[in-house]
Design a protein around this motif. Sequence first.
Motif, mmCIF file in Angstrom:
data_model
loop_
_atom_site.group_PDB
_atom_site.id
_atom_site.type_symbol
_atom_site.label_atom_id
_atom_site.label_comp_id
_atom_site.label_asym_id
_atom_site.label_seq_id
_atom_site.Cartn_x
_atom_site.Cartn_y
_atom_site.Cartn_z
ATOM 1 N N SER A 26 0.840 -1.207 0.000
ATOM 2 C CA SER A 26 0.000 0.000 0.000
ATOM 3 C C SER A 26 0.874 1.256 0.000
ATOM 4 O O SER A 26 0.520 2.269 -0.601
ATOM 5 N N GLN A 90 -1.609 2.579 -5.798
ATOM 6 C CA GLN A 90 -2.920 3.222 -5.745
ATOM 7 C C GLN A 90 -2.839 4.589 -6.410
ATOM 8 O O GLN A 90 -1.862 5.327 -6.219
ATOM 9 N N THR A 102 -10.174 6.633 -5.509
ATOM 10 C CA THR A 102 -8.848 6.033 -5.659
ATOM 11 C C THR A 102 -9.034 4.714 -6.380
ATOM 12 O O THR A 102 -10.030 3.998 -6.158
ATOM 13 N N SER A 104 -6.849 1.202 -8.457
ATOM 14 C CA SER A 104 -5.615 0.427 -8.499
ATOM 15 C C SER A 104 -4.980 0.412 -9.883
ATOM 16 O O SER A 104 -3.874 -0.094 -10.059
ATOM 17 N N SER A 245 -1.243 7.929 -5.141
ATOM 18 C CA SER A 245 -1.741 8.175 -3.792
ATOM 19 C C SER A 245 -0.538 8.452 -2.894
ATOM 20 O O SER A 245 0.476 7.742 -2.989
#
Length: 624
Positions: A26, A90, A102, A104, A245
């Motif tokens: 992440s 992200q 958001t 992927s 992100s």
Amino acid sequence: LWELATLGLSPAELRLLIRQGDCRISTTSGLANGFQQCNVIILPSDLANDFEAFCHSNPASLPLLYRSQSGESSCPPLVKHADIRTDIPQYCVYEDGRLVKTVSSLQSYNMVSFYIGCSFGFEGKLRKAGVPVRNVEQGKNVSMYRTSVLCVTAGVFSCPLVVTMRPIPANMLDAAVEVTYLTPLAHGAPVHIGDAALLGIQDLSKPNYGEVVELQHGDVPVFWACGVTAIEAVVCKPSLAFCHSPGSMFMTDVPDSDSINPSHPKVKPELTPLCFQISHDPLLYSLASRAAVDRIRQLETVIGEDPGQRGIQTLFVQDELLHSCLALSHASSVVITTGFPTHYMHNPPEETDGPPGAFAMATMLLALGKQVTMLTDRRALDMNRAIMDEAVRTGILKAAIPLVTYEDTGPHSALHFLCHHGDPTKPRYDHLVAIERSGRAMDGNYYNMRGINIKHLLDPIDDLFIAANDIPGITTTGIGDGGNELGMGKLKERVISLMPKGSLIACDVPADCAITAGVSNWGGYAVACGLYLLHTCPSHQRYLKRGLGPEQDKPPEQLQDWTANLPSVSKEECFLSTLVRFGIRSGKTANLAMEVDGLTFHPTHSDIISRLLRVTFGSTTQSP
């Protein structure tokens, strides 16, 4: 994430995991050690030129590594095989400046991608240097904060600077600064070290992006410019924009060692910054290059000579000049006071040491854009106003400087003088300088070097230095050559034990910085030269400006203009002759002549001035 970090996977292997949707990734902090990572901004083509200009205008926060062609999903200079649409953990999707979702991965688009250096690229270098990286230790994304500092506008883009914060042990600050200075493509050296409130950040426990990273005992908050600044810039600009992100970066195949290149225009060994604490409340450190620091230390050596054999070298403390110059460089409003009425039997009782050094500092500070106020005794106000007018007429000063006095009218007089409405959270000045100003002794009196009490000739300006000690944001400097001057209370024990009549005459009022010199004027000259060196130091100027604005060397003609703000033999000789015409005498001998502290202007003082200028400009450069 920690498991992945310990596996030592290559960027290509990590990108493959991301492309396959591996939920363990992440944030990319702590991954792909040894390789550069990127912030990514994807914009419509019609905004691309403006955004590129915005990057070049704010190079610390937006070090541009690559700009793609419209619709190009690869980035050959950074990665051989990659697709920017799938290889970030992200993405954020903005519509009309609003974060709508958001995702992927991204669909095909006909837009321009910007790849911007990321501070994750230097975290591995920090660890190799033995500097702990707390966000990695704590398994967290780095903390990111929106500041009150505005970036340089370019085209349609403008926004506040965003910074990352990493807690660094105080004894490792130099190592952290040097390591990151060597990685200019990963944001380079810090842009702020110390109190977050000075950046407009009110609460470190509330980052705008990322996660809270805890400081350990002995840690100092250190702030680097951050590529998330680009996200702030795109808000409210395009109808559609994509970006990574925060904390989920694009990992490249470019080794981070590629940014450590001595031939790189931004990386020069002599410009490696050193870190110095210049304030305790608020906590503030400053940076200056090795070259500038070395020159300022040479200045300190020159002024420490003692041709009058007064024993001043026994009071010397290294880097007091450096710390004062750094603090003054950060200041915006400075008070300078001087006046030592040692000749109580004469009218006027003042001496020729003090005013020349005060005017030399004021000239340079004004050239730097600081507000300067001169503070004198009520008794001497008219004379000093006339001297200032004559200094303007003869070209020593470009214009008259505000001249004020201080009177003790009650218990809060000092507070009201120093702060707006007497509010200690709103200081009117942020630095007080006393040069050859008679200082209050332990018994409350004021003594010349012969031990004669001259209290009746002085206003209680010492009260301002005492009050400033309890007001956050005000720093003080004292410059002296005997130990009985205001500010020398910092060296009181040495004065008592090492100077003649020390137990009687020693000043009891300390300053944050206590500069000692063979003659106090020399200390003022050295401060002016030190400020010039910091003004021409790229490492210091970058830090002062938070890494904002284009990085470029000043043209020679601009630097030449600056030399007019330095002391020179001709200017100081002219000003000394003005003081003599006003009846002001040499301190040691009371001679009404071209001398200071019993030393004639030629050859002693003229030689010191020439040597200070040679140090300032270097042995191969002609000084003014």
